[in-house]
Design an enzyme around this catalytic site. Structure first.
Site, mmCIF file in Angstrom:
data_model
loop_
_atom_site.group_PDB
_atom_site.id
_atom_site.type_symbol
_atom_site.label_atom_id
_atom_site.label_comp_id
_atom_site.label_asym_id
_atom_site.label_seq_id
_atom_site.Cartn_x
_atom_site.Cartn_y
_atom_site.Cartn_z
ATOM 1 N N TYR A 34 8.276 10.676 0.631
ATOM 2 C CA TYR A 34 8.156 10.981 -0.795
ATOM 3 C C TYR A 34 9.511 11.135 -1.480
ATOM 4 O O TYR A 34 9.616 11.082 -2.698
ATOM 5 C CB TYR A 34 7.333 12.263 -1.012
ATOM 6 C CG TYR A 34 5.861 12.150 -0.638
ATOM 7 C CD1 TYR A 34 5.310 10.950 -0.235
ATOM 8 C CD2 TYR A 34 5.034 13.260 -0.693
ATOM 9 C CE1 TYR A 34 3.984 10.851 0.117
ATOM 10 C CE2 TYR A 34 3.689 13.171 -0.351
ATOM 11 C CZ TYR A 34 3.175 11.964 0.060
ATOM 12 O OH TYR A 34 1.853 11.874 0.398
ATOM 13 N N LYS B 70 3.437 10.319 14.352
ATOM 14 C CA LYS B 70 2.967 8.965 14.678
ATOM 15 C C LYS B 70 4.045 8.356 15.570
ATOM 16 O O LYS B 70 4.640 7.309 15.250
ATOM 17 C CB LYS B 70 2.746 8.194 13.361
ATOM 18 C CG LYS B 70 2.117 6.833 13.514
ATOM 19 C CD LYS B 70 0.657 6.876 13.890
ATOM 20 C CE LYS B 70 0.093 5.486 14.090
ATOM 21 N NZ LYS B 70 -1.203 5.455 14.778
ATOM 22 N N ASP C 46 -3.562 9.894 13.422
ATOM 23 C CA ASP C 46 -4.902 9.294 13.310
ATOM 24 C C ASP C 46 -5.914 10.093 14.127
ATOM 25 O O ASP C 46 -7.035 10.358 13.667
ATOM 26 C CB ASP C 46 -4.891 7.813 13.726
ATOM 27 C CG ASP C 46 -4.009 7.526 14.931
ATOM 28 O OD1 ASP C 46 -3.234 8.416 15.344
ATOM 29 O OD2 ASP C 46 -4.090 6.412 15.475
ATOM 30 N N ASP D 188 0.357 16.339 3.427
ATOM 31 C CA ASP D 188 -0.307 16.200 2.133
ATOM 32 C C ASP D 188 -1.775 15.819 2.368
ATOM 33 O O ASP D 188 -2.707 16.421 1.813
ATOM 34 C CB ASP D 188 0.411 15.089 1.346
ATOM 35 C CG ASP D 188 -0.058 14.973 -0.076
ATOM 36 O OD1 ASP D 188 -0.821 15.848 -0.514
ATOM 37 O OD2 ASP D 188 0.317 13.996 -0.750
ATOM 38 N N ASP E 233 -5.441 18.611 2.671
ATOM 39 C CA ASP E 233 -6.613 18.449 1.793
ATOM 40 C C ASP E 233 -7.873 18.213 2.617
ATOM 41 O O ASP E 233 -8.955 18.692 2.268
ATOM 42 C CB ASP E 233 -6.406 17.286 0.813
ATOM 43 C CG ASP E 233 -5.711 17.748 -0.459
ATOM 44 O OD1 ASP E 233 -5.307 18.928 -0.511
ATOM 45 O OD2 ASP E 233 -5.575 16.949 -1.399
#
Ligand code: NAD
Length: 357
Positions: A142, A191, A224, A248, A252
């Site tokens: 980001y 990852k 994942d 992020d 959620d």
């Protein structure tokens, strides 16, 4: 003890939920003989109306002079059409930057008495869910180098993920400290089978933990797999640390498992003890000023402040227990109301929590 708390009420239901949290903090102060001094500063739409900007200098100064900051929420219909840098949300990004906050701590707790609110099957959440996701907030993709242009006649875009050892170590330190006060288990999400930044992330988290928190077990989970495990068996997780983008998305997802946005708190921390504590929901302009909103997320944010910024663990626990008792007795605000419960408003909910302290 004495603490100065900057209160940023903000917009919509902000003033109502902050008032509720202040009542509860005052009650705890009375019981444990602490003095909490509250000073209110403007942010968001309220600040735009008064000063023409969402984050006036006086607000930044007040926050930096405080021991910690409690925030309601910002935004509303009135300011929806302002240009990007004049919008209420800009105040939030600005205050996080001014306070040097690089971690976002998002607990996702499913209270047993609210298990029915979870979208997951009852058997998956029968033992409750109590996860803390620690998200790196100021690095990663980001904030990386970005490009948008045309190459060989074709439009392209590029975002770059970068992490330094120092950035990873400081977020690992926050997560490990939290884990040391809880189950002494930390899950680090990355990852590493694909990304170079993730391989550095994994090595750094393990090295930092081995040197500074040898009694904490660190387990790696690929992002994942984490997305699947969160809905398959959320009760297996306690403290989770991850990068900005993964955090992020996963925070959620975890929030949704609890089913009630009005119950979830969050904090942002940097170096030192001062933090920014807030509910994860917005300013709910549709129900503002009606005394029907749920103040529990903000009350629980205040409880996090006591624990993580002021080191008042017993006092923090007492607030959580009081919330639990109130729910166990069947009191519910409209957003978490179910048949047979006793419906209460925001002020009454605060009064009931104070009554349990
Ligand atoms: P929202 O979270 O404000 O509301 C979503 C829904 O949940 C609404 O129906 C609302 O009534 C309900 N709700 C939210 N909090 C509640 C509570 N405590 N008790 C009972 N019901 C509650 O999200 P939105 O409607 O998308 O956004 C409204 C405004 O808030 C926008 O201006 C948005 O930009 C802003 N916002 C601010 C923050 C923040 O300050 N951190 C976060 C998200 C959205």
């Amino acid at each position: 003890m004495k603490f100065d708390i900057a209160v940023l009420d903000g917009d919509g239901i902000g003033p109502e939920i902050c008032a509720a949290a202040i009542d509860v903090l005052n009650k705890i102060g009375q019981k444990y003989q602490h003095i909490f001094n509250f000073k209110h500063y403007d942010i968001g739409g309220a600040a735009i109306d008064k000063f023409g900007e969402p984050l006036p200098e006086s607000t930044v100064k007040g926050c930096l002079e405080s021991d910690s900051v409690l925030l309601g929420a910002v935004g509303g219909y009135k300011w929806d059409n302002l240009p990007g840098d004049k919008r209420p949300e800009k105040g939030l990004l600005g205050i996080r930057k001014a306070m040097g906050l690089y971690s976002n701590i998002r607990p996702a707790k499913l209270w047993k008495s609210l298990a029915g609110a979870s979208p997951l099957k009852p058997k998956l959440v029968e033992n409750g869910v109590d996860i803390i996701i620690v998200r790196e907030l100021t690095g990663g993709i980001y904030f990386g180098k970005r490009e948008h242009g045309t190459k060989d006649g074709e439009e392209y875009a590029e975002d770059t993920e970068t992490y330094s050892v120092k950035e990873i170590e400081r977020i690992a330190a926050i997560a490990l400290e939290l884990a040391s006060k809880r189950s002494k288990r930390l899950v680090s999400v990355d990852k590493a089978n694909v990304l170079e930044t993730s391989r550095l992330w994994r090595r750094t988290v393990h090295a930092y933990a081995a040197e500074n928190y040898p009694d904490i077990t660190v387990e790696d989970v690929l992002v994942d797999n984490m997305a699947m495990q969160l809905v398959k068996n959320p009760a297996q997780f306690d403290v989770v640390v991850t990068s900005n983008m993964f955090g992020d998305i996963l925070s959620d997802e975890a929030a949704q498992i609890t089913g009630s946005i009005g119950m979830l708190a969050s904090s942002s921390l940097g170096d030192g003890k001062r933090g920014l504590y807030e509910p994860i929901h917005g300013s709910a302009p549709d129900i503002a000023g009606k005394d029907i909103c749920n103040p529990l997320a903000t009350v629980l944010a205040a409880s996090m402040m006591l624990r993580d910024s002021f080191g008042l663990t017993d006092e923090s626990k007492e607030i959580e227990n009081a919330v639990q008792k109130m729910l166990d007795k069947g009191y519910r605000t409209a957003d978490i109301y179910e048949e047979g419960a006793i419906k209460v408003g925001c002020r009454k909910a605060a009064e009931l929590i104070c009554g349990e302290i």
